[in-house]
Write an enzyme that holds these catalytic residues in place. Structure first.
Site, PDB file in Angstrom:
ATOM      1  N   ARG A 172      46.708  61.410  22.133  1.00  0.00           N
ATOM      2  CA  ARG A 172      46.668  62.320  21.743  1.00  0.00           C
ATOM      3  C   ARG A 172      47.490  63.072  21.104  1.00  0.00           C
ATOM      4  O   ARG A 172      48.635  63.051  20.000  1.00  0.00           O
ATOM      5  CB  ARG A 172      45.580  63.297  21.378  1.00  0.00           C
ATOM      6  CG  ARG A 172      44.420  64.094  19.887  1.00  0.00           C
ATOM      7  CD  ARG A 172      44.028  65.066  20.436  1.00  0.00           C
ATOM      8  NE  ARG A 172      42.419  64.573  19.506  1.00  0.00           N
ATOM      9  CZ  ARG A 172      41.898  64.985  20.119  1.00  0.00           C
ATOM     10  NH1 ARG A 172      41.368  66.061  20.348  1.00  0.00           N
ATOM     11  NH2 ARG A 172      40.707  64.499  19.897  1.00  0.00           N
ATOM     12  N   HIS A 226      42.353  54.486  13.500  1.00  0.00           N
ATOM     13  CA  HIS A 226      42.878  56.371  13.900  1.00  0.00           C
ATOM     14  C   HIS A 226      41.187  57.250  13.582  1.00  0.00           C
ATOM     15  O   HIS A 226      40.690  57.196  13.028  1.00  0.00           O
ATOM     16  CB  HIS A 226      43.488  56.954  13.209  1.00  0.00           C
ATOM     17  CG  HIS A 226      44.025  58.440  13.850  1.00  0.00           C
ATOM     18  ND1 HIS A 226      43.566  58.178  15.229  1.00  0.00           N
ATOM     19  CD2 HIS A 226      43.972  59.673  13.634  1.00  0.00           C
ATOM     20  CE1 HIS A 226      44.516  59.819  15.942  1.00  0.00           C
ATOM     21  NE2 HIS A 226      44.260  60.639  14.723  1.00  0.00           N
ATOM     22  N   TYR A 255      48.060  63.396  -4.396  1.00  0.00           N
ATOM     23  CA  TYR A 255      48.600  63.482  -4.978  1.00  0.00           C
ATOM     24  C   TYR A 255      50.547  63.289  -5.096  1.00  0.00           C
ATOM     25  O   TYR A 255      51.484  62.908  -5.477  1.00  0.00           O
ATOM     26  CB  TYR A 255      49.584  65.236  -5.752  1.00  0.00           C
ATOM     27  CG  TYR A 255      48.349  66.188  -6.293  1.00  0.00           C
ATOM     28  CD1 TYR A 255      47.789  65.625  -7.714  1.00  0.00           C
ATOM     29  CD2 TYR A 255      47.328  67.090  -5.240  1.00  0.00           C
ATOM     30  CE1 TYR A 255      46.256  66.591  -7.946  1.00  0.00           C
ATOM     31  CE2 TYR A 255      46.278  67.130  -5.996  1.00  0.00           C
ATOM     32  CZ  TYR A 255      45.779  67.441  -6.855  1.00  0.00           C
ATOM     33  OH  TYR A 255      45.146  67.579  -7.855  1.00  0.00           O
TER      34      TYR A 255
END
Length: 864
Positions: free
Chosen positions: A38, A84, A128
Site C-alpha cells: 500500500r 484494487h 467530470y
C-alpha cells in the site's frame, strides 16, 4: 459459566488464544500488508501498488497518449473491479496526483479537466474528468506483454496483474515518493530525468562506480515547482545514506516600482507548499503589523505561470523584507530525505547507489525475459518460414495432397507424411491464403528468413553476453531520455544561508510619546493622540515620572528598588491612546510584589562608551558600563546590582563626569572624584561610596562638573540650590558636610536631588517635581530664590503630600561653559578661609573637643 457451556455445545472447534497473541498476529499481518502492498514504493519501478494497478488497467483499456480520453470514473471502476479491492476515492486521488504537474516531475497520467491546483483546490469529481496515459507511463509499461515481468492472480483469482512494471527509466528517483505505513515512512524528492538517466548509464558502464562519481551526474533534487535548494552537504548525505536535510527556498526577484519603492515578485515556490495559504500567511503578517513595510500582497498567477507580487512601502529595504519573509513564512521550508523503498520484499532505507543497482538488476531481468520471449517467437517464425519456402519448391505436390485430403487434419497429416513437414509447418501451410503463393512472395519469405536469422543471432548474443545486455539497456535509456528529458528547474546552492534579522531593522523610525507612572503603568501613544488629549489617563493618586517624546528604536531601562532593571525596547510597547491607563509593568515583565520603579533611563544606543552610576540606600555604589545593560532575551527583570540585607537601590545616573556627589536624607553631601569609584559588572554589589549614619540614608548620587549647581528637593516641598564648586573634595566612604540645617520639629529631609548645569540654566529647561500623588511642571528659572537657607517653597506639602522626585530635563548642548573671571577682593588676614576649613569634616576646638563641621558653622545666625 452456563452460557459458556451452552456455546461449547454448539461449537465443534474452539481455538483458545490470548488477546496479546491475537492482536500481535493480526497487527503483524496488517503491517506487512500496508508496508508491502500500500504505502511504500517498489525500488524497481518506483510505484505503489495502487499506482501500478491504475497504469496497467489503463494500458489494458488501450488508453495510450495518442488515443482519445476516457472518463476517470470508468478507469477507477476498472481498477476497483479487477485489481484494487479498495474504495474508488482512494483510486481517483492516486490518479489525480499522477496527473498534477506541480507534484510529479514526469507526468504519468494526462488528465483532461480540473485535476486540482497548487492552491490546494481539489479535483473535480471523477465523473467530470477524463484521462489517458502519458508518454512516460507508456515507457513504464513498455513490453509488459512480452512476459518481461511476473504476474500474479488478482484478489478474486479471475485476472492476472503485474507485481512490477518493466520501467524503461528509474521512476523512483525521477518522480520521488511520499508515504506513511506502520513503523515506516518514505519521503523521496523528484530528480531531473536526464541526470538520473546519465547516472544509470554511468552505473551500467561501471557497476563499481563510487558514490563521489555518481554525484557528478545527480546534482540534487529537481522539483516540478522549481525553487532553490540550499545545502549541498545535506544532498550528498541523503544520496549516500538515504537521510539528510536541505532547505527549499522560493525564487524571488526585486522589481522597482519607482525610485524609492520596490516590489518583491515570487515566481517559484517550494515543493508541496500551498500557494493560497502562503499568500494568506504573508497578508496576515501585513494585517497584524508584524511587517509594517508590506503595502499589498497580490496573487497574479495566470496561464503564463506563478507570480506573487508583494508591494513594499516607500523607502523599505526590499532585501531585508525578503529575508524576513523567508524566515517567517513557507517561502523557505526544510525538506528531510527519508528514502525508504521496498527492496527484495523488505522496506529499506537506501541511498542512490542501491536504488540504481536495484533498477539495473530489474532491467537485466526485463531485457532477458523479453529477449527469451522474442527469441522463442523468432525461432518459431523462422521454422514456419523455412517450411513455407520448402513448400514453394514442391507446391504442386502439396496442393495435390491437400486436395486429395478429406479435411484440415487429414491434409496436415498427409503433407507431414509425404514431405516431412513438422506439425507447426503443416498448420501454417494448410491455413495459408492462396495469394501468398505468388512468385514474388517467395522473395519476401527468403528476406524474412534472413532477417529472422539475424535477429536470432542478436538475441542469442544478448542472452549470452553481459556486455551486450548492458548495451541494450543503455541504448533504450538514451532513447527514452531524448523523448522525456528536459532542463533542470531547481537551482542548487552549496550552503544553507542563515538568516539573521535584527528585529529593530523591521521597526519604522518614528517619534512616539512614552509615559511611565510611579505605580508602574507604561503607555505608548502617537504624537497626535498626545496632542489631542488634555490630560493623561492615570490611576487615582498615580503620577507620571517619565513623560517624553522618544524614537521607536530607543530603549528604556526601568530600574527597581530591588536592584533589578527591565530592558524595554520602545517598539515592544503596545500603542494606546494617551488617555488610557497604559499597561501595568507586571503584564510586560513579572516583578516581585514589593518591587517598585525608582527611575527610568532612556538609551539611544548601547554603543556609547559611557557609564551608569548606581547607589543604594545604605551608601553602596558602583559604576557599570552602559553596554553591559544590553541583552537579547528580556522576558524577566535583569540584575543590575547585588544588594545585601534590607538595602535598596535608590539612585541611578548616566553620563560620566569628573566628580560624584552623594546626598543623604539628613542633608549631608559628599563630593569625591569619579576615578575613586571602581567599575563593576552588573552582578556585583559595589563598594561603600558614602558613610551613612544610623538614622540616615542615601537618597541620590549624581555625576557632576565642578561648575555645576545641584538642586535638592525636601520632604516639605522646598527646593534648595547649592554649588558643587563650594563642596570640598574628599575620598569616598566619608560622611561629607551638612548642607541642610537640622530642625528639631518638622525638619527638612532631602528626598531627591538633581544636577543643574549652566547650559540647563541658560536654556531654562523644564523641571518635574513629583510628590506622592501629584506632578508639578515648572522651569529652571522658577527655582531661583534668595535669603532663605531652606530654599524656595514650590508647593504646599499639606495639600499635595511629601516630596518624591525631582527631574531636570537635559540641555540640548550640555557642555561646560567657560568660567567668568572673578574680581579679586583683598580680605583681612583674620578672614576665615572657607574652602580650606571645609577640607576637614571634623575640627578640634580650643578645649580639645571634636565637633562635626557643617556649612552653617561659618555664618552668624542673623545671616540665615
Amino acid at each position: 459459566m452456563s452460557v459458556i457451556k451452552k456455546v461449547n455445545d454448539y461449537v465443534e472447534n474452539i481455538i483458545e488464544s490470548s488477546v496479546v497473541e491475537l492482536f500481535s498476529d493480526r497487527f503483524a499481518r496488517y503491517s506487512k500488508y500496508i508496508i508491502q502492498e500500500r504505502a511504500l514504493p517498489d525500488a524497481r519501478d518506483g510505484l505503489k501498488p495502487v499506482q501500478r494497478r491504475i497504469l496497467y488497467a489503463m494500458q489494458q483499456l488501450g488508453m495510450f497518449h495518442n488515443k482519445p480520453y476516457k472518463k476517470s470514473a470508468r478507469i477507477a471502476g476498472e481498477v476497483m473491479g479487477k485489481y484494487h479491492p479498495h474504495g474508488d476515492s482512494s483510486i481517483y486521488e492516486a490518479m489525480v496526483r499522477l496527473s498534477q504537474d506541480f507534484k510529479m516531475r514526469a507526468l504519468l497520467i494526462d488528465m483532461h479537466g480540473n485535476n486540482g491546483s497548487i492552491d490546494g483546490d481539489s479535483a473535480a469529481a471523477m465523473r467530470y474528468t477524463e484521462a489517458r496515459l502519458s508518454k512516460a507511463a507508456e515507457a513504464l509499461l513498455a513490453d509488459i506483454e512480452k512476459r518481461t515481468v511476473p504476474f500474479v492472480p488478482n484478489f478474486d483469482d479471475e485476472e492476472l496483474e503485474p507485481t512490477v512494471l518493466p520501467a524503461k527509466f528509474p521512476n523512483l528517483l525521477v518522480n520521488g515518493a511520499t508515504g506513511i505505513s506502520a513503523g515506516y515512512a518514505t519521503k523521496i524528492p523528484p530528480h531531473n530525468f536526464t541526470e538520473v538517466v546519465d547516472a544509470t548509464i554511468a552505473y551500467l558502464d561501471n557497476d563499481q562506480i563510487t558514490f563521489k562519481e555518481i554525484t557528478k551526474y545527480i546534482k540534487g533534487p529537481d522539483f516540478p515547482t522549481g525553487g532553490i535548494v540550499q545545502g549541498k552537504e545535506g544532498i550528498l548525505q541523503a544520496l549516500e545514506t538515504g537521510a539528510g536535510k536541505v532547505m527549499i527556498r522560493a525564487k524571488a526577484d526585486i522589481e522597482e516600482i519607482s525610485k524609492s519603492q520596490d516590489c518583491i515578485v515570487i515566481t517559484e515556490i517550494p515543493y508541496e507548499v500551498n500557494k493560497a495559504d502562503l499568500v494568506k500567511a504573508i497578508d496576515v503578517l501585513r494585517i497584524d503589523k508584524k511587517i509594517d513595510d508590506i503595502l499589498e500582497v497580490r496573487d497574479e498567477s495566470d496561464q503564463q505561470g506563478l507570480r506573487i507580487a508583494i508591494d513594499l512601502k516607500k523607502g523599505a529595504d526590499a532585501q531585508l523584507m525578503l529575508n524576513l519573509l523567508y524566515k517567517s513564512t513557507d517561502l523557505q521550508v526544510s525538506y528531510n530525505y527519508n528514502m525508504v523503498a521496498i527492496l527484495n520484499h523488505r522496506p529499506v532505507l537506501v541511498g542512490v547507489l542501491p536504488i540504481l543497482k536495484a533498477y539495473v538488476d530489474h532491467q537485466k531481468d526485463v531485457i532477458t525475459n523479453r529477449s527469451n520471449y522474442e527469441l522463442e517467437k523468432a525461432q518459431k517464425r523462422q521454422h514456419i518460414v523455412d517450411g513455407l519456402i520448402k513448400m514453394v519448391s514442391i507446391l504442386d505436390g502439396v496442393i495435390k495432397a491437400i486436395r486429395d485430403s478429406q479435411n484440415k487434419q487429414n491434409a496436415k497429416e498427409s503433407i507431414m507424411e509425404l514431405f516431412g513437414f513438422t506439425d507447426m509447418q503443416a498448420e501454417a501451410i494448410v491455413t495459408l491464403q492462396l495469394y501468398r503463393l505468388s512468385n514474388t512472395d517467395i522473395l519476401a519469405l527468403e528476406q524474412e528468413s534472413d532477417s529472422l536469422g539475424d535477429k536470432i543471432k542478436e538475441l542469442d548474443h544478448i542472452l549470452s553476453s553481459e556486455h551486450a545486455l548492458r548495451r541494450v539497456i543503455k541504448r533504450e535509456l538514451i532513447d527514452i531520455s531524448k523523448v522525456l528529458g528536459d532542463p533542470r528547474r531547481t537551482q542548487i546552492e552549496e550552503e544553507i544561508e542563515t538568516i539573521k534579522i535584527d528585529e529593530k531593522d523591521l521597526i519604522s523610525d518614528e517619534k512616539v510619546m512614552i509615559g511611565i507612572t510611579k505605580d508602574g503603568y507604561v503607555k505608548r501613544a502617537s504624537s497626535r493622540s498626545y496632542q489631542a488629549t488634555l490630560s493623561a489617563g492615570l490611576k487615582q493618586d498615580d503620577v507620571l515620572i517619565f513623560e517624553k517624546e522618544v524614537n521607536t528604536l530607543d530603549t528604556l531601562l526601568l530600574f527597581t528598588n530591588l536592584g533589578n532593571y527591565i530592558f524595554l525596547p520602545v517598539y515592544k510597547i503596545d500603542e494606546q491612546k494617551w488617555k488610557d491607563l497604559g499597561v501595568y509593568i507586571n503584564n510586560i515583565t513579572p516583578i516581585a510584589h514589593d518591587e517598585r520603579l525608582i527611575d527610568v533611563l532612556l538609551v539611544n544606543s548601547f554603543k556609547d562608551n559611557d557609564y551608569v552610576l548606581l547607589a543604594t540606600k545604605q551608601g553602596m555604589m558602583k559604576q557599570s558600563k552602559l553596554s553591559d545593560f544590553e541583552v537579547t532575551r528580556y522576558y524577566k527583570p535583569m540584575k543590575c546590582m547585588k544588594l545585601s540585607g534590607y538595602d535598596e537601590l535608590v539612585s541611578i545616573d548616566y553620563g560620566q563626569k569628573d566628580d560624584i556627589i552623594s546626598i543623604s536624607k539628613n542633608g549631608y553631601v559628599l563630593r569625591y572624584k569619579t576615578d575613586d569609584l571602581p567599575l563593576y559588572g552588573l552582578q556585583a554589589g559595589g563598594v561603600k561610596g558614602m558613610n551613612i549614619g544610623s538614622q540616615d540614608e542615601l537618597v541620590s548620587s549624581l555625576y557632576v562638573r565642578d561648575r555645576d549647581d545641584f538642586i535638592m528637593l525636601t520632604s516639605r516641598g522646598h527646593v534648595i540650590k547649592d554649588i558643587v564648586e563650594e563642596l570640598p573634595v574628599y575620598s569616598r566612604n566619608r560622611r561629607g558636610i551638612l548642607v541642610i540645617e537640622h530642625l528639631k520639629s518638622n525638619p527638612h529631609e532631602c528626598v531627591d536631588a538633581a544636577r543643574l548645569s549652566k547650559a540647563q540654566q541658560k536654556e531654562n529647561v523644564e523641571v518635574l517635581i513629583v510628590t506622592k500623588n501629584y506632578a508639578l511642571k515648572t522651569t529652571v528659572s522658577e527655582l531661583k530664590y534668595s535669603g532663605n537657607k531652606f530654599g524656595k517653597k514650590m508647593y504646599d506639602d499639606a495639600e499635595l503630600g511629601n516630596g518624591y522626585m525631582i527631574k531636570i530635563e537635559d540641555a540640548l548642548e550640555d557642555v561646560d561653559l567657560p568660567k567668568k573671571e572673578k574680581k579679586v577682593i583683598n580680605k583681612p588676614k583674620d578672614t576665615i578661609k572657607v574652602v580650606d576649613l571645609l577640607k576637614e569634616e571634623e575640627i578640634m576646638t580650643k578645649d580639645h573637643k571634636k565637633i562635626h563641621l557643617n556649612r552653617f558653622d561659618l555664618f552668624d545666625d542673623n545671616d540665615e
